[in-house]
Design a protein around this motif. Structure first.
Motif, PDB file in Angstrom:
ATOM      1  N   VAL A  16       0.870  -1.220   0.071  1.00  0.00           N
ATOM      2  CA  VAL A  16      -0.067   0.135  -0.172  1.00  0.00           C
ATOM      3  C   VAL A  16       0.768   1.094   0.049  1.00  0.00           C
ATOM      4  CG1 VAL A  16      -1.766   1.251   1.337  1.00  0.00           C
ATOM      5  CG2 VAL A  16      -1.819  -1.192   1.329  1.00  0.00           C
ATOM      6  N   LYS A  17       0.469   2.381  -0.821  1.00  0.00           N
ATOM      7  CA  LYS A  17       1.184   3.419  -0.776  1.00  0.00           C
ATOM      8  C   LYS A  17       1.586   3.988   0.762  1.00  0.00           C
ATOM      9  CE  LYS A  17       2.070   7.794  -3.238  1.00  0.00           C
ATOM     10  NZ  LYS A  17       1.835   8.538  -4.540  1.00  0.00           N
ATOM     11  N   TYR A  18       2.986   4.434   0.922  1.00  0.00           N
ATOM     12  CA  TYR A  18       3.445   4.692   2.045  1.00  0.00           C
ATOM     13  C   TYR A  18       3.437   3.783   3.078  1.00  0.00           C
ATOM     14  CZ  TYR A  18       3.401   9.206  -0.010  1.00  0.00           C
ATOM     15  OH  TYR A  18       3.610  10.247  -1.051  1.00  0.00           O
ATOM     16  N   ARG A  19       2.970   2.353   2.872  1.00  0.00           N
ATOM     17  CA  ARG A  19       2.940   1.246   3.627  1.00  0.00           C
ATOM     18  C   ARG A  19       1.870   1.522   4.601  1.00  0.00           C
ATOM     19  NH1 ARG A  19       7.562   0.309   6.003  1.00  0.00           N
ATOM     20  NH2 ARG A  19       6.479  -1.426   7.310  1.00  0.00           N
ATOM     21  N   ALA A  20       0.729   2.390   4.353  1.00  0.00           N
ATOM     22  CA  ALA A  20      -0.313   2.502   5.091  1.00  0.00           C
ATOM     23  C   ALA A  20      -1.242   1.375   5.513  1.00  0.00           C
ATOM     24  CB  ALA A  20      -1.224   3.741   4.658  1.00  0.00           C
ATOM     25  N   PHE A  93      -7.510   5.332  -2.062  1.00  0.00           N
ATOM     26  CA  PHE A  93      -6.281   4.225  -1.689  1.00  0.00           C
ATOM     27  C   PHE A  93      -5.547   4.307  -3.037  1.00  0.00           C
ATOM     28  CE2 PHE A  93      -4.984   0.165  -2.852  1.00  0.00           C
ATOM     29  CZ  PHE A  93      -4.685  -0.443  -1.628  1.00  0.00           C
ATOM     30  N   GLN A  94      -4.288   3.798  -2.585  1.00  0.00           N
ATOM     31  CA  GLN A  94      -3.363   3.766  -3.942  1.00  0.00           C
ATOM     32  C   GLN A  94      -2.364   2.562  -3.351  1.00  0.00           C
ATOM     33  OE1 GLN A  94      -2.169   7.844  -3.670  1.00  0.00           O
ATOM     34  NE2 GLN A  94      -1.892   7.603  -6.114  1.00  0.00           N
ATOM     35  N   TRP A  95      -1.912   1.795  -4.609  1.00  0.00           N
ATOM     36  CA  TRP A  95      -0.774   1.039  -4.211  1.00  0.00           C
ATOM     37  C   TRP A  95       0.454   1.725  -4.367  1.00  0.00           C
ATOM     38  CZ3 TRP A  95      -1.757  -3.438  -1.933  1.00  0.00           C
ATOM     39  CH2 TRP A  95      -3.075  -3.919  -2.424  1.00  0.00           C
ATOM     40  N   GLN A  96       1.688   1.422  -3.559  1.00  0.00           N
ATOM     41  CA  GLN A  96       2.859   1.989  -3.992  1.00  0.00           C
ATOM     42  C   GLN A  96       3.532   1.552  -5.252  1.00  0.00           C
ATOM     43  OE1 GLN A  96       5.484   1.421  -0.543  1.00  0.00           O
ATOM     44  NE2 GLN A  96       6.079   3.725  -0.900  1.00  0.00           N
ATOM     45  N   ASP A  97       4.178   2.634  -5.619  1.00  0.00           N
ATOM     46  CA  ASP A  97       4.928   2.308  -7.131  1.00  0.00           C
ATOM     47  C   ASP A  97       5.873   0.821  -6.740  1.00  0.00           C
ATOM     48  OD1 ASP A  97       3.756   4.380  -8.271  1.00  0.00           O
ATOM     49  OD2 ASP A  97       5.460   5.549  -8.221  1.00  0.00           O
ATOM     50  N   GLU A 145      18.286   0.985  -1.913  1.00  0.00           N
ATOM     51  CA  GLU A 145      17.547   1.202  -0.647  1.00  0.00           C
ATOM     52  C   GLU A 145      16.441   2.295  -0.627  1.00  0.00           C
ATOM     53  OE1 GLU A 145      16.612  -0.039   2.639  1.00  0.00           O
ATOM     54  OE2 GLU A 145      17.931  -1.447   1.866  1.00  0.00           O
ATOM     55  N   ARG A 146      16.936   3.327  -1.640  1.00  0.00           N
ATOM     56  CA  ARG A 146      15.916   4.609  -1.737  1.00  0.00           C
ATOM     57  C   ARG A 146      14.556   4.039  -2.219  1.00  0.00           C
ATOM     58  NH1 ARG A 146      19.502   8.269  -5.593  1.00  0.00           N
ATOM     59  NH2 ARG A 146      19.751   5.999  -6.408  1.00  0.00           N
ATOM     60  N   TYR A 147      14.691   2.995  -3.009  1.00  0.00           N
ATOM     61  CA  TYR A 147      13.223   2.507  -3.668  1.00  0.00           C
ATOM     62  C   TYR A 147      12.751   1.325  -3.162  1.00  0.00           C
ATOM     63  CZ  TYR A 147      15.604   5.515  -7.015  1.00  0.00           C
ATOM     64  OH  TYR A 147      16.135   6.949  -7.758  1.00  0.00           O
ATOM     65  N   ILE A 148      13.186   1.079  -1.877  1.00  0.00           N
ATOM     66  CA  ILE A 148      12.375  -0.068  -1.043  1.00  0.00           C
ATOM     67  C   ILE A 148      11.157   0.511  -0.773  1.00  0.00           C
ATOM     68  CG2 ILE A 148      12.430  -1.507   0.886  1.00  0.00           C
ATOM     69  CD1 ILE A 148      14.098  -2.602  -1.424  1.00  0.00           C
ATOM     70  N   PHE A 149      10.201  -0.110  -0.459  1.00  0.00           N
ATOM     71  CA  PHE A 149       8.880   0.254  -0.183  1.00  0.00           C
ATOM     72  C   PHE A 149       9.009   1.191   1.142  1.00  0.00           C
ATOM     73  CE2 PHE A 149       7.458  -3.817  -1.948  1.00  0.00           C
ATOM     74  CZ  PHE A 149       7.093  -3.622  -3.143  1.00  0.00           C
ATOM     75  N   LYS A 150       8.466   2.440   1.040  1.00  0.00           N
ATOM     76  CA  LYS A 150       8.723   3.372   2.217  1.00  0.00           C
ATOM     77  C   LYS A 150       7.694   3.929   2.876  1.00  0.00           C
ATOM     78  CE  LYS A 150      13.153   4.208   1.402  1.00  0.00           C
ATOM     79  NZ  LYS A 150      14.251   3.892   2.290  1.00  0.00           N
ATOM     80  N   GLU A 151       7.391   4.309   3.990  1.00  0.00           N
ATOM     81  CA  GLU A 151       6.560   4.932   4.906  1.00  0.00           C
ATOM     82  C   GLU A 151       6.689   6.312   4.679  1.00  0.00           C
ATOM     83  OE1 GLU A 151       7.092   3.913   9.043  1.00  0.00           O
ATOM     84  OE2 GLU A 151       7.335   1.561   8.623  1.00  0.00           O
ATOM     85  N   LEU A 152       5.422   6.908   5.021  1.00  0.00           N
ATOM     86  CA  LEU A 152       5.451   8.514   4.824  1.00  0.00           C
ATOM     87  C   LEU A 152       6.521   9.053   5.533  1.00  0.00           C
ATOM     88  CD1 LEU A 152       3.981  10.792   3.222  1.00  0.00           C
ATOM     89  CD2 LEU A 152       2.426  10.758   5.244  1.00  0.00           C
ATOM     90  N   GLU A 153       7.240   9.830   5.034  1.00  0.00           N
ATOM     91  CA  GLU A 153       8.296  10.514   5.903  1.00  0.00           C
ATOM     92  C   GLU A 153       7.807  11.920   6.624  1.00  0.00           C
ATOM     93  OE1 GLU A 153      11.750  10.763   3.247  1.00  0.00           O
ATOM     94  OE2 GLU A 153      11.877   8.860   3.310  1.00  0.00           O
TER      95      GLU A 153
END
Length: 153
Positions: A16-20, A93-97, A145-153
């Motif tokens: 899920v986008k930002y791993r929400a 709702f969005q899936w992460q890239d 690492e910059r492109y691993i699934f990220k949380e909202l910063e």
């Protein structure tokens, strides 16, 4: 296509986008069934599907008439459109890239299916990002690492 024979088993992982934590247990089975239908409508065979609140795993017998990237574009696009149309999440709702796609041999099918079906127990011990990094390392996939699934910063 005559005389074309394949045996392609792909384990997909996407977040899920930002791993929400937006995938709710009240309706996540409906989402999984929707994704199974998308997959099967494109002549692939769903072997296993399961999710946690922030990510989803699916294991597919891939039909080579469609590329992995096209299948992922359709699954992620159509399922997010459906979730928004059904208003199942508070926010859009969005899936992460991006996604992970890992190939397996026929002899590994049972283990991958069990692994996917046991996600809830697995994630009591292992965080998603640790699991995903381990998969990338185990499959010897180079990653940034910059492109691993990220949380909202």
């Amino acid at each position: 296509m005559p005389n074309t024979y394949t045996q392609l088993y792909i384990h997909f992982v996407f977040a899920v986008k930002y791993r929400a934590a937006q995938l709710d247990s009240e309706w996540d089975e409906r989402l999984r069934l929707y994704i199974v239908a998308i997959t099967q409508n494109h002549r692939h065979k769903m072997l296993a599907i399961n999710n946690m609140p922030d990510h989803l795993h699916m294991f597919v017998g891939l039909n080579p008439s469609q590329s992995i990237s096209d299948l992922m574009r359709l699954v992620k696009g159509e399922s997010s459109e459906w979730l928004n149309k059904e208003k199942l999440t508070r926010n859009k709702f969005q899936w992460q890239d991006g996604y992970g796609a890992f190939s397996h041999s026929k002899s590994q099918i049972d283990n991958v299916v069990k692994y996917i079906h046991n996600q809830q127990q697995h994630h009591q011990k292992v965080r998603f990002l640790d699991e995903y990094r381990k998969m990338l390392i185990d499959f010897e996939v180079e990653f940034d690492e910059r492109y691993i699934f990220k949380e909202l910063e």
